[in-house]
Structures are given as C-alpha cells and as structure tokens.
Design an enzyme around this catalytic site. Structure first.
Site, mmCIF file in Angstrom:
data_model
loop_
_atom_site.group_PDB
_atom_site.id
_atom_site.type_symbol
_atom_site.label_atom_id
_atom_site.label_comp_id
_atom_site.label_asym_id
_atom_site.label_seq_id
_atom_site.Cartn_x
_atom_site.Cartn_y
_atom_site.Cartn_z
ATOM 1 N N ARG A 183 -3.948 24.511 -56.293
ATOM 2 C CA ARG A 183 -4.942 23.726 -55.541
ATOM 3 C C ARG A 183 -5.867 22.907 -56.449
ATOM 4 O O ARG A 183 -7.094 22.916 -56.304
ATOM 5 C CB ARG A 183 -5.774 24.622 -54.611
ATOM 6 C CG ARG A 183 -4.971 25.353 -53.583
ATOM 7 C CD ARG A 183 -4.300 24.440 -52.563
ATOM 8 N NE ARG A 183 -3.360 25.218 -51.769
ATOM 9 C CZ ARG A 183 -2.043 25.280 -52.014
ATOM 10 N NH1 ARG A 183 -1.503 24.564 -52.988
ATOM 11 N NH2 ARG A 183 -1.263 26.017 -51.268
ATOM 12 N N SER A 232 -8.311 26.668 -45.492
ATOM 13 C CA SER A 232 -8.727 27.781 -46.347
ATOM 14 C C SER A 232 -9.990 27.416 -47.117
ATOM 15 O O SER A 232 -10.022 26.422 -47.838
ATOM 16 C CB SER A 232 -7.616 28.130 -47.336
ATOM 17 O OG SER A 232 -6.530 28.661 -46.628
ATOM 18 N N GLU A 303 -12.004 26.606 -52.354
ATOM 19 C CA GLU A 303 -10.901 25.634 -52.298
ATOM 20 C C GLU A 303 -11.434 24.324 -51.699
ATOM 21 O O GLU A 303 -11.086 23.244 -52.168
ATOM 22 C CB GLU A 303 -9.751 26.178 -51.436
ATOM 23 C CG GLU A 303 -8.612 25.170 -51.287
ATOM 24 C CD GLU A 303 -7.346 25.751 -50.684
ATOM 25 O OE1 GLU A 303 -7.060 26.951 -50.896
ATOM 26 O OE2 GLU A 303 -6.645 24.989 -49.989
HETATM 27 C C1 LIG Z 1 -6.083 23.185 -40.245
HETATM 28 C C2 LIG Z 1 -5.923 22.962 -41.732
HETATM 29 C C3 LIG Z 1 -4.836 23.504 -42.401
HETATM 30 C C4 LIG Z 1 -4.679 23.309 -43.782
HETATM 31 N N1 LIG Z 1 -3.582 23.843 -44.402
HETATM 32 C C5 LIG Z 1 -3.402 23.614 -45.720
HETATM 33 C C6 LIG Z 1 -2.247 24.136 -46.399
HETATM 34 O O1 LIG Z 1 -1.384 24.762 -45.822
HETATM 35 N N2 LIG Z 1 -2.123 23.895 -47.727
HETATM 36 C C7 LIG Z 1 -3.043 23.187 -48.411
HETATM 37 O O2 LIG Z 1 -2.868 22.995 -49.619
HETATM 38 N N3 LIG Z 1 -4.142 22.680 -47.807
HETATM 39 C C8 LIG Z 1 -4.341 22.871 -46.481
HETATM 40 N N4 LIG Z 1 -5.455 22.366 -45.866
HETATM 41 C C9 LIG Z 1 -6.477 21.644 -46.650
HETATM 42 C C10 LIG Z 1 -6.310 20.114 -46.690
HETATM 43 O O3 LIG Z 1 -5.584 19.651 -45.594
HETATM 44 C C11 LIG Z 1 -5.620 19.667 -47.993
HETATM 45 O O4 LIG Z 1 -6.363 20.030 -49.118
HETATM 46 C C12 LIG Z 1 -5.395 18.138 -47.991
HETATM 47 O O5 LIG Z 1 -4.420 17.794 -48.946
HETATM 48 C C13 LIG Z 1 -6.659 17.345 -48.268
HETATM 49 O O6 LIG Z 1 -6.368 15.982 -48.090
HETATM 50 P P1 LIG Z 1 -7.474 14.975 -47.551
HETATM 51 O O7 LIG Z 1 -6.904 13.613 -47.592
HETATM 52 O O8 LIG Z 1 -7.992 15.431 -46.246
HETATM 53 O O9 LIG Z 1 -8.564 15.151 -48.703
HETATM 54 P P2 LIG Z 1 -10.148 15.123 -48.612
HETATM 55 O O10 LIG Z 1 -10.643 16.367 -47.976
HETATM 56 O O11 LIG Z 1 -10.618 13.843 -48.041
HETATM 57 O O12 LIG Z 1 -10.488 15.146 -50.182
HETATM 58 C C14 LIG Z 1 -10.093 16.246 -50.982
HETATM 59 C C15 LIG Z 1 -10.303 15.863 -52.454
HETATM 60 O O13 LIG Z 1 -9.405 14.824 -52.809
HETATM 61 C C16 LIG Z 1 -10.106 13.694 -53.324
HETATM 62 N N5 LIG Z 1 -9.380 12.493 -52.881
HETATM 63 C C17 LIG Z 1 -8.954 12.182 -51.641
HETATM 64 N N6 LIG Z 1 -8.282 11.014 -51.646
HETATM 65 C C18 LIG Z 1 -8.299 10.569 -52.933
HETATM 66 C C19 LIG Z 1 -7.784 9.406 -53.586
HETATM 67 N N7 LIG Z 1 -7.118 8.455 -52.926
HETATM 68 N N8 LIG Z 1 -7.991 9.294 -54.932
HETATM 69 C C20 LIG Z 1 -8.680 10.233 -55.619
HETATM 70 N N9 LIG Z 1 -9.190 11.339 -55.044
HETATM 71 C C21 LIG Z 1 -8.993 11.509 -53.725
HETATM 72 C C22 LIG Z 1 -11.500 13.789 -52.727
HETATM 73 O O14 LIG Z 1 -12.451 13.131 -53.554
HETATM 74 C C23 LIG Z 1 -11.704 15.307 -52.732
HETATM 75 O O15 LIG Z 1 -12.089 15.747 -54.010
HETATM 76 C C24 LIG Z 1 -5.636 22.548 -44.487
HETATM 77 C C25 LIG Z 1 -6.724 21.992 -43.803
HETATM 78 C C26 LIG Z 1 -6.861 22.181 -42.438
HETATM 79 C C27 LIG Z 1 -8.018 21.532 -41.722
#
Ligand SMILES: Cc1cc2nc3c(=O)[nH]c(=O)nc-3n(C[C@H](O)[C@H](O)[C@H](O)COP(=O)(O)OP(=O)(O)OC[C@H]3O[C@@H](n4cnc5c(N)ncnc54)[C@H](O)[C@@H]3O)c2cc1C
Length: 309
Positions: A183, A232, A303
């Site tokens: 992660r 998580s 996380e």
């Molecule tokens: C219901 C649910 C289930 C989930 N299940 C999982 C799972 O099974 N496995 C898992 O790993 N995660 C899971 N997650 C967590 C989440 O979905 C992941 O971490 C996801 O990849 C985050 O992506 P995001 O675009 O929403 O990132 P954000 O929350 O918007 O950002 C996360 C981080 O990434 C950075 N970031 C985002 N976009 C960029 C970019 N273009 N360039 C540079 N930095 C960037 C942000 O600055 C921040 O530090 C879950 C979340 C939910 C709500």
C-alpha cells in the site's frame, strides 16, 4: 501559500482565473471529493483539461510559491473539516481514457480502476480483474499500490508518465525504477501521475469474466457497500495478522465518536454514518490506535491519507 505572497499579489486570483478560466475556482466544497463525504473547502480548486494546461498551471504555482495537493477519486482520502490551503488539483475528464497497442495497455491517471478492468476484459486481457474491486482511479491505485486477493497494480504495471511539480516537465518512469511497498511506493510527493502503461497478456474472455465476477462476489460478502467510507483505515501487519483482527481482539469494534462508527461487517472500515465530521473520524482513529497499542503492543499504521487543516 504564505500570507506575504498573498498580500503582495492582490490580483493573484484574477490572474489565475483569466489564464485558466473555469478550470480554476475558489472556495470549493471538497466533501463531494472524498468517499467519506466529509471535508471543508479547497482554498482553490484546479481541474486541468489537458497535460499542457497542467504544466502551464504548475509553472505559475511554482513561481508563486502556491502549495498544490493532488487528489484522485478520493476513495482513500479523509479531508479535514477546515479544508485544504493552496490549490487542490483533480485531473479532468481528458485524463480518463484507455487504449491498447499490441501488448501494451495505456490508461489516463483519472480512469476509474473498474473501467480499466472492463476494458482489459473486453480485449481478452487477463490480470486486471482485481481492479474491478477497487473504487479509485489509476493515479491513486499506483500511489497506493492498491490490490486485493494477492494481486496488486505493481504486478501489471510497465511505466508511468508524470509531471514533476518542481521541474514542470513530463517524464516517464519505468516500473523497475519504482520501489513498490505494501500500500505505497517510494515515489516522491512532488509528482503528478498523468498516465500509465500496463502489460497485456491474452486469455479467454470466459476465464477473465469468471475471475472478475468471483472477486466481486467475494468482496461483496466480506466488505460493506453503499456506505460512506474509505475502505481499510489501517494497513495489515502481515498476511496472518490483519488490522481488523487486532481491532476486534482489542475490543475496539464497538467504538464510536459522534456519528463516526466502525462497520459491523468489517471492523477496519470506519464509516461516516450521516452526520459525522472529519474530526470525529480522526478521533475514532486515534482512539482505536491507542487501545490496540495498549492491548497488543502493535502500532497500527494508517492506510488512508489525511489531508488539510
Ligand atoms: C469500499 C472501498 C473498498 C476498498 N477496497 C480496497 C482494496 O481492496 N484494495 C486497496 O488497495 N484499496 C481499497 N480501497 C482504498 C482505495 O480505493 C484505493 O487506495 C484507491 O486506489 C485510491 O484511489 P483514489 O483515486 O481514490 O485515490 P485518492 O484517495 O484520491 O488518493 C490517494 C493517494 O493517491 C494520490 N494520488 C491520487 N491521484 C494521483 C495522481 N494522479 N498523481 C499523484 N498522486 C495521486 C493522492 O495524493 C493520495 O496521496 C477501498 C476503498 C473503498 C472506499
């Protein structure tokens, strides 16, 4: 941005609005940009329409000493109640695309993971199935090295294209030059990922579809859906010792703080039950962290990302 800069540049706002039009806004409610549905306003909000506009903006921001924070789909980010100072950057719809050339798939960083998973399936390409279970964008998935069921994005990635906030130029970074962690990665914070390339390995659509559906079903059984959460909250310690086990073992699964509660289905999922504030979620996080440490000696590591004041 520091006060000195703001006072010496009274027309700062107008200059940016003139230059970037309605892609640059002031005082934007960020609660719609986090899956917790929480968070105060962004001082400024910028949604670049393309790469050139993003570079042009980053040059201005750098020269004016303006702090920038990038967000993806907000599915892993808690935004604090007082909002975020400086500019919150969210990539616009032109950064959401998928294409395939021979054995390479390319996706824009704003593409939803599920969209890429379905694109790969439609092209008979395997190993993208797990992405249909992750509700974020490709940029966020790479920064978090997101994954589930023994897969993660590092296993299919070939390279990323980024804009470096300091140099304001586009660079390609090969997967071999990135250290992927559980992660997380060792990528510096001053990079904005704009696209990524993945290896395409062919398989039968039937097999791919079955794997994707099985994963989705498994997820639905073990994790809550239709709630305001960022998934998580804490990282697992290792494969055997999961964060939810420590939370349960320490008796924290019944803890709550105002309307911030812990999911009954999965006690590592913290939930805004309707009227919570970000500060309630954060208090709940601290309370659980403290209790788990007292009971087990384990310091749970976050996380989710927390941004803002
Ligand atoms: C219901 C649910 C289930 C989930 N299940 C999982 C799972 O099974 N496995 C898992 O790993 N995660 C899971 N997650 C967590 C989440 O979905 C992941 O971490 C996801 O990849 C985050 O992506 P995001 O675009 O929403 O990132 P954000 O929350 O918007 O950002 C996360 C981080 O990434 C950075 N970031 C985002 N976009 C960029 C970019 N273009 N360039 C540079 N930095 C960037 C942000 O600055 C921040 O530090 C879950 C979340 C939910 C709500």
């Amino acid at each position: 941005m520091d006060e000195g800069t703001r006072d010496s540049d009274m027309n700062f706002n107008q200059i940016f609005i003139k230059k970037f039009g309605n892609t640059f806004q002031q005082n934007v409610d960020l609660s719609h940009y986090s899956w917790f549905n929480l968070g105060g306003p962004a001082e400024y909000f910028f949604k670049p329409k393309d790469k050139n506009q993003l570079i042009e903006f980053l040059i201005e921001a750098r020269d004016k000493n303006l702090k920038t924070t990038i967000i993806g789909a907000g599915s892993n980010t808690l935004i604090r109640d007082n909002g975020v100072k400086g500019v919150v950057v969210k990539l616009g719809s032109n950064f959401s695309y998928t294409k395939i050339n021979k054995n390479i798939i390319e996706a824009g960083a704003a593409t939803f993971d599920r969209k890429l998973s379905n694109f790969a399936k439609d092209k008979n390409i395997k190993n993208f199935e797990f992405l249909s279970c992750i509700p974020g964008s490709i940029g966020g998935a790479i920064i978090m090295n997101s994954g589930c069921y023994d897969d993660d994005i590092s296993k299919i990635l070939l390279s990323i294209n980024v804009i470096d906030k300091k140099e304001c130029i586009e660079k390609e970074i090969k997967k071999e030059d990135i250290k992927f962690l559980y992660r997380g990665t060792n990528l510096p914070q001053d990079l904005i990922i704009i696209s990524a390339k993945f290896k395409a390995v062919a398989d039968s659509k039937e097999k791919i579809e079955k794997k994707q559906n099985d994963m989705i079903k498994k997820k639905k059984l073990s994790q809550p859906s239709q709630i305001k959460t960022c998934g998580s909250t804490f990282k697992n310690i290792d494969k055997e010792k999961k964060a939810w086990m420590l939370i349960k073992e320490s008796g924290c699964d019944i803890f709550k703080e105002g309307d911030a509660i812990i999911s009954k289905k999965h006690c590592n999922f913290f939930v805004n039950n309707g009227e919570a504030k970000s500060s309630d979620i954060e208090k709940l996080i601290n309370k659980v962290q403290k209790k788990v440490y007292e009971k087990t000696g384990v310091n749970l590591e976050l996380e989710i990302k927390i941004i803002g004041d």
